[in-house]
Each structure stands twice: as structure tokens, then as C-alpha cells.
Design an enzyme around this catalytic site. Structure first.
Site, short mmCIF file in Angstrom:
data_model
loop_
_atom_site.label_atom_id
_atom_site.label_comp_id
_atom_site.label_asym_id
_atom_site.label_seq_id
_atom_site.Cartn_x
_atom_site.Cartn_y
_atom_site.Cartn_z
N PRO A 10 0.79 -1.22 0.00
CA PRO A 10 0.00 0.00 0.00
C PRO A 10 0.83 1.29 0.00
O PRO A 10 1.85 1.38 0.68
CB PRO A 10 -0.83 -0.10 1.29
CG PRO A 10 -0.12 -1.10 2.13
CD PRO A 10 0.52 -2.06 1.18
N ASN A 11 0.36 2.21 -0.80
CA ASN A 11 0.89 3.58 -0.92
C ASN A 11 2.22 3.66 -1.66
O ASN A 11 2.72 4.76 -1.92
CB ASN A 11 1.02 4.24 0.47
CG ASN A 11 -0.33 4.36 1.14
OD1 ASN A 11 -1.26 4.92 0.55
ND2 ASN A 11 -0.49 3.82 2.34
N ARG A 18 5.30 10.91 -2.48
CA ARG A 18 4.90 10.64 -1.10
C ARG A 18 6.06 10.89 -0.14
O ARG A 18 7.11 10.24 -0.27
CB ARG A 18 4.49 9.17 -1.02
CG ARG A 18 4.25 8.65 0.36
CD ARG A 18 4.26 7.13 0.38
NE ARG A 18 3.91 6.66 1.69
CZ ARG A 18 4.16 5.43 2.13
NH1 ARG A 18 4.76 4.56 1.35
NH2 ARG A 18 3.81 5.10 3.33
N ASN A 79 8.10 -5.31 -0.74
CA ASN A 79 7.95 -4.22 0.23
C ASN A 79 6.47 -4.18 0.63
O ASN A 79 5.64 -3.71 -0.13
CB ASN A 79 8.38 -2.88 -0.37
CG ASN A 79 8.33 -1.77 0.66
OD1 ASN A 79 7.71 -1.90 1.72
ND2 ASN A 79 8.99 -0.66 0.36
N ALA A 82 2.87 -0.54 4.94
CA ALA A 82 2.31 -0.54 6.30
C ALA A 82 1.78 -1.91 6.73
O ALA A 82 1.68 -2.18 7.94
CB ALA A 82 1.21 0.51 6.40
N GLU A 104 12.23 -9.30 2.14
CA GLU A 104 11.50 -8.11 2.63
C GLU A 104 12.36 -6.88 2.44
O GLU A 104 13.54 -6.88 2.81
CB GLU A 104 11.18 -8.33 4.12
CG GLU A 104 10.48 -7.16 4.78
CD GLU A 104 10.28 -7.40 6.29
OE1 GLU A 104 10.63 -8.49 6.80
OE2 GLU A 104 9.79 -6.47 6.97
#
Ligand code: DQA
Length: 151
Positions: A10-11, A18, A79, A82, A104
Site C-alpha cells: 500500500p501507498n 509521497r 515491500n 504498512a 522483505e
């Protein structure tokens, strides 16, 4: 040649705009292009997926595991954004699809940030972890995945 899956949570579609002080000015499209070039130099293809939805990411890991079993995919550079700090579902997907290797990646040094970012549900089931190298972490993770695969 087997593929590498680059998975972003997300994001991360907002990379470049960002919080650039934390995540830098490079866009996700630039990251994906650089990773694709790196994979191709090593004789592999790169598949890239970004999603803001936990279930889509879980489906991608399960799909990657089937392809890993078939010898079509080396592993995943992931990745989780959150969801790193919240998702038991993603942790269980990775644990449940072993031995699919999942590396990760975090662009920022999560351990130098807010306390809620210090815990990762993903790290205990990851094949390796790259944290705090900016977007260069994706290249380091691909290199690490290739080294593990060649052992
Ligand atoms: C991140 C760190 C997470 O804590 C955050 O929620 C992100 C990005 C990183 O790449 O540094 O979305 O995974």
C-alpha cells in the site's frame, strides 16, 4: 529463465511524491524499470505488481509459490508497506508457501522511526531483509535473492 516477482504494497504507488524526505524522489515506475534491467542482465524476467489491497498481495504470494514449485519463478522481492506492521494474513501466506523465498525490503530504516514501525510480522518468515538503503534496497534484494538461488 525463471522470473522474479517484485511486489509492492500500500501507498508505494505514490513513490516519488509521497513524503520525499523519507522515501526519496524516485517513482515506482523508475524502480520497476531499474529492477527489470537488473533482472534481465542476470538472464531473468521481472514481473511487477503493486496493490493497496491485502488480499491481492496474498493472492500474488500464493500464485508465486505455485510458479516457484513449477520452476518458473525464483522468488519474491516484497515491500509490504504498512501491512508489514499489521498483517498476520501476509505473514501466514509467506509461512504457508515455504520454501518460496521472499525478501522483505523497506526503503526507510523502520527501526529509526516511530515505535509502531519497529515490529514486522513479515521478518520472521522472510528469507532475507533489506532495510534503510533507500530505493537501492530493491537492487540489493534482487542481488541477495539471486545469490541464494545460486547456492
Ligand atoms: C516502508 C516502511 C513502512 O513502515 C511504511 O508504512 C511504508 C514504506 C518502507 O519502504 O520504508 O509504506 O515499507
Amino acid at each position: 529463465m525463471p522470473a522474479i516477482l517484485l511486489l509492492n504494497g500500500p501507498n508505494l504507488n505514490l513513490l516519488g511524491t509521497r513524503e520525499p524526505g523519507t522515501y526519496g524522489a524516485t517513482t515506482l515506475a523508475d524502480v520497476e524499470a531499474a529492477c527489470r534491467a537488473q533482472a534481465e542482465r542476470a538472464g531473468h524476467t521481472l514481473e511487477a505488481l503493486q496493490s493497496n489491497h491485502e488480499g491481492v498481495l496474498i493472492d500474488a504470494i500464493q500464485g508465486a509459490a505455485l510458479r516457484h514449485k513449477a520452476g518458473e519463478l525464483i522468488g519474491v522481492v516484497f515491500n509490504p508497506g504498512a501491512y508489514t506492521h499489521t498483517s498476520i494474513g501476509l505473514r501466514d501466506a509467506i509461512a504457508g508457501t515455504a520454501p518460496l523465498p521472499v525478501i522483505e525490503v523497506h526503503i526507510s530504516n523502520v527501526h529509526a522511526r516511530e515505535a509502531f514501525r519497529h515490529q514486522s510480522h513479515i521478518s520472521p518468515v522472510a528469507a532475507g531483509i533489506v532495510v534503510g538503503f533507500g530505493v537501492d534496497g530493491y537492487a540489493l534484494a534482487i542481488d541477495g535473492l539471486l545469490r541464494k538461488a545460486s547456492r
